[in-house]
Design a protein around this motif. Structure first.
Motif, PDB file in Angstrom:
ATOM      1  N   SER A  27       0.805  -1.227   0.000  1.00  0.00           N
ATOM      2  CA  SER A  27       0.000   0.000   0.000  1.00  0.00           C
ATOM      3  C   SER A  27       0.839   1.278   0.000  1.00  0.00           C
ATOM      4  N   GLY A  28       2.160   1.163   0.051  1.00  0.00           N
ATOM      5  CA  GLY A  28       3.002   2.355   0.023  1.00  0.00           C
ATOM      6  C   GLY A  28       3.516   2.795   1.376  1.00  0.00           C
ATOM      7  N   LYS A  29       3.708   1.852   2.292  1.00  0.00           N
ATOM      8  CA  LYS A  29       4.216   2.216   3.619  1.00  0.00           C
ATOM      9  C   LYS A  29       5.607   2.839   3.534  1.00  0.00           C
ATOM     10  N   THR A  30       6.453   2.315   2.656  1.00  0.00           N
ATOM     11  CA  THR A  30       7.804   2.859   2.524  1.00  0.00           C
ATOM     12  C   THR A  30       7.740   4.335   2.134  1.00  0.00           C
ATOM     13  N   TYR A  31       6.918   4.669   1.141  1.00  0.00           N
ATOM     14  CA  TYR A  31       6.784   6.065   0.712  1.00  0.00           C
ATOM     15  C   TYR A  31       6.181   6.939   1.804  1.00  0.00           C
ATOM     16  N   LYS A  63      16.668  -4.518  -0.265  1.00  0.00           N
ATOM     17  CA  LYS A  63      16.789  -4.103  -1.667  1.00  0.00           C
ATOM     18  C   LYS A  63      15.518  -3.381  -2.133  1.00  0.00           C
ATOM     19  N   GLU A  64      14.361  -3.905  -1.743  1.00  0.00           N
ATOM     20  CA  GLU A  64      13.080  -3.292  -2.108  1.00  0.00           C
ATOM     21  C   GLU A  64      12.960  -1.883  -1.514  1.00  0.00           C
ATOM     22  N   ILE A  65      13.345  -1.724  -0.246  1.00  0.00           N
ATOM     23  CA  ILE A  65      13.297  -0.422   0.415  1.00  0.00           C
ATOM     24  C   ILE A  65      14.286   0.534  -0.258  1.00  0.00           C
ATOM     25  N   VAL A 131      14.631   7.480  12.615  1.00  0.00           N
ATOM     26  CA  VAL A 131      14.843   6.039  12.548  1.00  0.00           C
ATOM     27  C   VAL A 131      13.489   5.405  12.257  1.00  0.00           C
ATOM     28  N   VAL A 132      13.468   4.534  11.261  1.00  0.00           N
ATOM     29  CA  VAL A 132      12.267   3.777  10.929  1.00  0.00           C
ATOM     30  C   VAL A 132      12.568   2.308  11.204  1.00  0.00           C
ATOM     31  N   VAL A 133      11.686   1.651  11.919  1.00  0.00           N
ATOM     32  CA  VAL A 133      11.813   0.215  12.173  1.00  0.00           C
ATOM     33  C   VAL A 133      10.716  -0.479  11.384  1.00  0.00           C
ATOM     34  N   ASP A 134      11.132  -1.161  10.336  1.00  0.00           N
ATOM     35  CA  ASP A 134      10.204  -1.860   9.461  1.00  0.00           C
ATOM     36  C   ASP A 134       9.863  -3.227  10.050  1.00  0.00           C
ATOM     37  N   GLU A 135       8.711  -3.745   9.652  1.00  0.00           N
ATOM     38  CA  GLU A 135       8.275  -5.076  10.115  1.00  0.00           C
ATOM     39  C   GLU A 135       8.270  -5.153  11.651  1.00  0.00           C
ATOM     40  N   TRP A 136       7.736  -4.121  12.282  1.00  0.00           N
ATOM     41  CA  TRP A 136       7.740  -4.051  13.735  1.00  0.00           C
ATOM     42  C   TRP A 136       7.097  -5.285  14.367  1.00  0.00           C
ATOM     43  N   HIS A 137       6.088  -5.838  13.708  1.00  0.00           N
ATOM     44  CA  HIS A 137       5.410  -7.023  14.250  1.00  0.00           C
ATOM     45  C   HIS A 137       6.366  -8.207  14.375  1.00  0.00           C
TER      46      HIS A 137
END
Length: 178
Positions: A27-31, A63-65, A131-137
């Motif tokens: 859905s565009g979380k990175t953006y 790589k995707e990020i 700082v962004v923490v991806d996949e927090w779950h």
């Protein structure tokens, strides 16, 4: 098309807030978090040094990020570097990154701990804005999650104005995640 959650995240980030983005995969979380970091740099004119650390517990996402970040950078006409640092990064590349940090560094919880424990780290991290923490779950309630929380507490102590954001697509217990 900009989604409502992206616009809300941009406004929250640009007003100095931290938070958690919880939206479906693709859905565009990175953006939702790369773009406000770039917009903030455009507004402030600060483009020097490390601006954003993006922590992902899943190396395959790096790589995707990286590609999404590079598209946003190009789209806004900036001359920023995005690099990945993980256990697979060569010694030569790590040394280059240490001497001349990219504006966006995508890394793992383990690699960021090594960098924080390295002599002279203050110079490396001195321009850090977010700082962004991806996949927090993936991290909540785990040893890696506790280590990441300790890392974030240290960064907040060093940089009180630091914005900290989590990203997830599958948080079952939002109260625990926050």
């Amino acid at each position: 098309k900009v989604f409502d959650f992206q616009r809300q995240t941009w406004l929250a980030y640009l007003s100095g807030r931290s938070g958690l983005v919880n939206a479906p995969t693709g859905s565009g979380k990175t953006y939702s978090l790369v773009i406000p970091v770039l917009l903030d740099a455009i507004q402030t004119g600060d483009h020097n040094g490390l601006q954003l650390i993006w922590i992902t517990p899943i190396r395959a996402l790096a790589k995707e990020i990286c590609l999404a970040s590079e598209r946003a950078i190009k789209g806004l006409g900036l001359n920023w570097r995005v690099e990945v640092r993980s256990g697979d990064t060569t010694t030569t590349q790590r040394k280059k990154q240490w001497e001349n940090p990219p504006q966006i560094l995508i890394t793992t919880p383990e690699s960021i701990h090594v960098m924080l424990a390295t002599k002279g780290n203050h110079g490396f991290f001195k321009g850090l804005k977010a700082v962004v923490v991806d996949e927090w779950h993936e991290l909540v309630g785990s040893k890696r999650g506790v280590q990441t929380e300790l890392l974030l507490a240290r960064f907040k102590f060093l940089f009180p104005a630091l914005r900290v954001w989590g990203i997830s697509a599958t948080i079952g217990n939002m109260q625990e995640a926050i």
